[in-house]
Design an enzyme around this catalytic site. Sequence first.
Site, short mmCIF file in Angstrom:
data_model
loop_
_atom_site.label_atom_id
_atom_site.label_comp_id
_atom_site.label_asym_id
_atom_site.label_seq_id
_atom_site.Cartn_x
_atom_site.Cartn_y
_atom_site.Cartn_z
N TRP A 1 0.83 -1.21 0.00
CA TRP A 1 0.00 0.00 0.00
C TRP A 1 0.86 1.26 0.00
O TRP A 1 0.49 2.26 -0.62
CB TRP A 1 -0.94 -0.01 1.20
CG TRP A 1 -2.13 -0.90 1.01
CD1 TRP A 1 -2.44 -2.03 1.71
CD2 TRP A 1 -3.18 -0.73 0.05
NE1 TRP A 1 -3.60 -2.58 1.25
CE2 TRP A 1 -4.09 -1.80 0.22
CE3 TRP A 1 -3.43 0.21 -0.94
CZ2 TRP A 1 -5.22 -1.95 -0.55
CZ3 TRP A 1 -4.57 0.06 -1.72
CH2 TRP A 1 -5.45 -0.99 -1.53
N CYS B 1 -0.81 -13.02 -0.49
CA CYS B 1 -1.99 -13.86 -0.21
C CYS B 1 -2.70 -14.15 -1.52
O CYS B 1 -2.96 -13.23 -2.31
CB CYS B 1 -2.90 -13.13 0.78
SG CYS B 1 -4.57 -13.79 0.89
N CYS C 1 -6.14 -12.45 -1.75
CA CYS C 1 -5.94 -11.00 -1.81
C CYS C 1 -5.39 -10.60 -3.17
O CYS C 1 -5.80 -9.57 -3.74
CB CYS C 1 -4.99 -10.56 -0.71
SG CYS C 1 -5.46 -11.10 0.95
#
Length: 668
Positions: A199, A416, A419
């Site tokens: 992020w 993940c 994800c």
Amino acid sequence: MKPASRLFYLSLFALWSPEAQCKSDESCAISPKAIVSDACASYSTLEQLNRDIKPALEDLTRTTDFFSHYRLNLFNKECPFWNDENGMCGNIACAVETLDNEEDIPEVWRAKELGKLEGPRAKHPGKSVQKEEPKRPLQGKLGEDVGESCVVEYDDECDDRDYCVPDDEGASSKGDYVSLLRNPERFTGYAGDGAKQVWDAIYRENCFQKSSFPKSASLGDTYSVPKNPAAQDFRAVMQAAGRQHMLEQQREQNPLVPFVTKTGLESEDECLEKRVFYKIVSGMHASISTHLCWDFLNQTTGQWQPNLSCYINRLHKFPERISNLYFNYALLTRAVAKLGPYLSSHEEYTFCTGDPAQDADTRAKVLAVTSKAANTVPGPVFDESIMFKNGEGPSLKEDFRNRFRNISRLMDCVGCDKCRLWGKLQTAGYGTALKVLFEFANNDTSATSSETDEIPFKLKRTELVALFNTYARLSSSLDAIQKFRAMVEESEEGQQPQSHEQIEGSENSGAHHIPDRAKKPRHVIVPTPDAADHAEASDTNTATTAVDEAKAAGVTPAPKVEHQQQVEVDNNDDDDDDDEFHEFQRQPQQPDTDPNFVYKKRTLKDDFENEFRAVFAAFKLVIRSYLNLPALIYEITITELKRFWQFYVGLPVMPRTWEFRRPSLDEL
């Protein structure tokens, strides 16, 4: 000088204007009738639109084979920005498996298991297999009831107008087909430094720099005097004041919130295109957080349930994130509505080449969504025609496209599986929406027939699946946000009556406000033993009657005090300024453990020692304050220098930690 003087007075009035009185910051930031920033619809309009579209959208993405399966290269790509071994500390082998309570969680609820993909998977078939088995190119690997002609993608060509990197570009494997219904977007336990690094890279490495062409905004345009310069100046001043106030509030809660001057993304005085880019990223992040909080696994009970504290900490305290989520919903609504005419006829686009019945059913459900998106609200909810129109437009659009492609590449760094699946799908969905909005011709007279004819074939199956599933994810986010907001209101209303009853109870019981002066330590002078005996003898009958009445009422009477004494009443006030004076207050005589203790008459020596102790304690207090004065002056000087520097460079000025005030009556 007119614009300068006008701007000065506007700034002065804006800074002097009182703040709006709202029940909470969230109610001020997100009002139902307020227009979503940089969109063309209010919050209530988008919520009503979502209530109308959501049933048809869920029916489309859950009941059709075309939109319930997605093809992507999930396992054969490496992170192009950093080494996975060093950068993926949030992966199952680092940040997840090393949790202290991971061993106490059943294996089926652990993050390693939650992050795995479920359901059957099928490899993308080669062109020879597609020709030999046109109706069953996947040979039943996804299940016998899946219409494979609705799932397989036949066009592998790339387009330089794409806003995301296709998964099959330059890859040795053509990817896998996975079921989106078997792998819902929800809590997986994926967290830690690896997730934070992704992020951070999305927000910081993909931010726009200052314009490379500072004077290019007027290139190709004739000079014209701006309309209503006073209104524009006033709008700029009000926006700047509002941004500064919001930034100060955020930094009070979290000092790590970056300044606007560092990121260059949050600033409203940037151009519209850069603001839209940041809102898309922030809204996508908010949507993902909403799904994780709404479909949260209680790893103690194994139940999937909403997590209100997760919502409050991630979204409720940050109304601008929720606003960006609404903006994304408006943007995708406009893209879906604009795409409707190109998907309406069978000649333009075919969903299932080998099954006409499924093709017609899928087309009908798609058109149900696109028609509601286009016709429910009068007028577009987002106006893309005003973007990339100045002299810097072409270069800015290319920069916009390249930076969004970087975000698409960053999804390969997610550790993940689930994800990464939903990260890739949603970035592809937003990329498709941007492609539809900024690369497709508008439905007006200026669009030529050749432009209109070539548009549908630029969209691949994966792009359509990603677009409508991302739209469905945003729809679910808006619905969950409203339910979370109702839960917060219920929790606040549930606490309010209790405090109100407590206040009423204290008023009914005769409780009154006690002034500060009455809270100070007092000396209670108790009568002498002879007077006490006389009082006890005179009140024996009254006391006996009171005890009998108390026992009859079921109340245990207080024990009788045999020897009253001179005591000091102290309410344990929390005032720290009073505590340092306690050491030189006159202390009364303390009784011995002997039950026959008799108070002695105070002598001159006792009075002298008591006064000497008080004077000596006061002397120590004064000397200590003088000794601490240089350090206090140094601390005040450093604080004021920091405040001056923050004011000089334009940063939020921290509050003072000291003050001058007159002593109160109680302190004197």
